[in-house]
Design an enzyme around this catalytic site. Structure first.
Site, PDB file in Angstrom:
ATOM      1  N   GLN A 295       0.841  -1.197   0.000  1.00 51.28           N
ATOM      2  CA  GLN A 295       0.000   0.000   0.000  1.00 51.28           C
ATOM      3  C   GLN A 295       0.883   1.256   0.000  1.00 51.28           C
ATOM      4  OE1 GLN A 295      -3.239  -0.374  -0.369  1.00 51.28           O
ATOM      5  NE2 GLN A 295      -3.600   1.819  -0.455  1.00 51.28           N
TER       6      GLN A 295
ATOM      7  N   HIS B 281     -13.928  -1.221  -7.155  1.00 51.78           N
ATOM      8  CA  HIS B 281     -13.616  -1.637  -5.781  1.00 51.78           C
ATOM      9  C   HIS B 281     -14.864  -2.163  -5.072  1.00 51.78           C
ATOM     10  CE1 HIS B 281     -11.178  -1.224  -1.957  1.00 51.78           C
ATOM     11  NE2 HIS B 281     -12.404  -1.285  -1.463  1.00 51.78           N
TER      12      HIS B 281
ATOM     13  N   GLU C 238     -14.806   4.699  -7.443  1.00 53.55           N
ATOM     14  CA  GLU C 238     -13.977   3.572  -7.902  1.00 53.55           C
ATOM     15  C   GLU C 238     -14.922   2.441  -8.295  1.00 53.55           C
ATOM     16  OE1 GLU C 238     -10.948   2.325  -5.175  1.00 53.55           O
ATOM     17  OE2 GLU C 238      -9.882   4.231  -5.282  1.00 53.55           O
TER      18      GLU C 238
ATOM     19  N   HIS D  36      -7.964  -2.994   1.371  1.00 52.08           N
ATOM     20  CA  HIS D  36      -7.224  -4.113   0.770  1.00 52.08           C
ATOM     21  C   HIS D  36      -6.355  -4.814   1.814  1.00 52.08           C
ATOM     22  CE1 HIS D  36      -8.346  -3.789  -3.444  1.00 52.08           C
ATOM     23  NE2 HIS D  36      -8.372  -2.470  -3.249  1.00 52.08           N
TER      24      HIS D  36
ATOM     25  N   VAL E 208      -5.592   6.785  -3.619  1.00 48.98           N
ATOM     26  CA  VAL E 208      -4.942   5.633  -2.977  1.00 48.98           C
ATOM     27  C   VAL E 208      -5.087   5.818  -1.466  1.00 48.98           C
ATOM     28  CG1 VAL E 208      -2.767   4.382  -2.682  1.00 48.98           C
ATOM     29  CG2 VAL E 208      -3.255   5.496  -4.859  1.00 48.98           C
TER      30      VAL E 208
HETATM   31 ZN   LIG Z   1      -9.517  -1.116  -4.323  1.00 45.20          ZN
END
Ligand SMILES: [Zn+2]
Length: 263
Positions: free
Chosen positions: A146, A236, A233, A183, A175
């Site tokens: 990450q 996601h 997103e 995640h 991010v």
């Molecule tokens: Zn993601």
């Protein structure tokens, strides 16, 4: 006449005396009422405080932003069977330090929390049956992974002419800050198209319509950016269980809103 007057003045005097004694009585009654009211008020205050002291509601105040709501939700759901999949991780709520994870590796090398694997498999099977071919582009990530993603994104913005602080701010809307990415939980996946039999928009459309039936939600809808802290997103997806996912889908709630409503 005089007698009459005398009589009448004697009567008046008696009346005045009576009135005075009635006034005194009234005054006494008023004083008693006031004393009773003060005692009553004191009793109420003391009992009110006692009630507050024995209240079973947990009083939590951790961090900033939405954290009060979420911490309470996590606390409340700790004994709940579904608490693990309703954990809130966002820019205001970091992953607990003692977070434990058991991974299952997928055929393409990505990995997810073992507990979501059957639901993910069912969802992909259903998509393929409908002629849509998704792939897991990103599943579980370590904190280091990450961190490197964040650094890459900042570098990209700097290369486009942004200052360091501008680049950092912009990157953080795309991010997740390390320690605050879903995640890292292993219960969120970025899903894309295989690029051969399906394209991205086909996959995103199918997921948006069907994901909740398998317990997955579009975690960052464009209309909820201010609440989630993350830009749209469409890839996601986050596992929350079928029950919660269905409710969130029916009521158009993002996870933050859903947890707030449960409180
Ligand atoms: Zn993601």
């Amino acid at each position: 006449m005089v007698n009459c007057n005398n009589n009448s003045s004697g009567y008046e005097r008696k009346r005045t005396l009576k009135q005075r004694s009635r006034k005194r009585k009234n005054h006494m009654i008023l004083r008693l009422i006031s004393v009773a009211a003060v005692i009553g008020l004191l009793w109420y205050c003391i009992n009110g405080l006692n009630l507050k002291e024995v209240s079973p509601e947990p009083i939590l105040s951790v961090g900033t932003g939405n954290s009060n709501v979420s911490s309470a939700s996590i606390e409340k759901n700790n004994n709940d069977e579904t608490s693990w999949c309703l954990i809130l991780v966002n820019r205001w709520n970091a992953i607990p330090e003692d977070y434990d994870i058991d991974l299952t590796e997928l055929s393409n090398g990505q990995a997810v929390d073992t507990r979501i694997y059957p639901a993910l498999q069912n969802m992909f099977d259903a998509a393929r049956a409908d002629g849509v071919y998704p792939v897991v582009a990103s599943g579980y990530r370590t904190a280091e992974k990450q961190q490197s993603l964040m650094e890459e994104k900042i570098a990209t913005y700097q290369a486009e002419g942004y200052t360091v602080s501008q680049a950092k701010a912009e990157a953080e809307t795309w991010v997740a800050i390390p320690g605050t990415s879903e995640h890292q939980l292993g219960i969120a996946v970025d899903i894309n198209a295989d690029g051969v039999k399906s394209n991205g928009s086909e996959v995103y459309k199918w997921l948006k319509q069907n994901g909740y039936r398998f317990g997955f939600i579009l975690r960052y809808p464009p209309s909820k950016t201010e609440i989630t802290g993350v830009s749209n997103e469409p890839w996601h997806y986050r596992y929350v269980g079928i029950e919660a996912a269905t409710e969130m889908n029916d009521q158009n709630l993002c996870l933050e809103e859903y947890l707030r409503e449960r409180d």
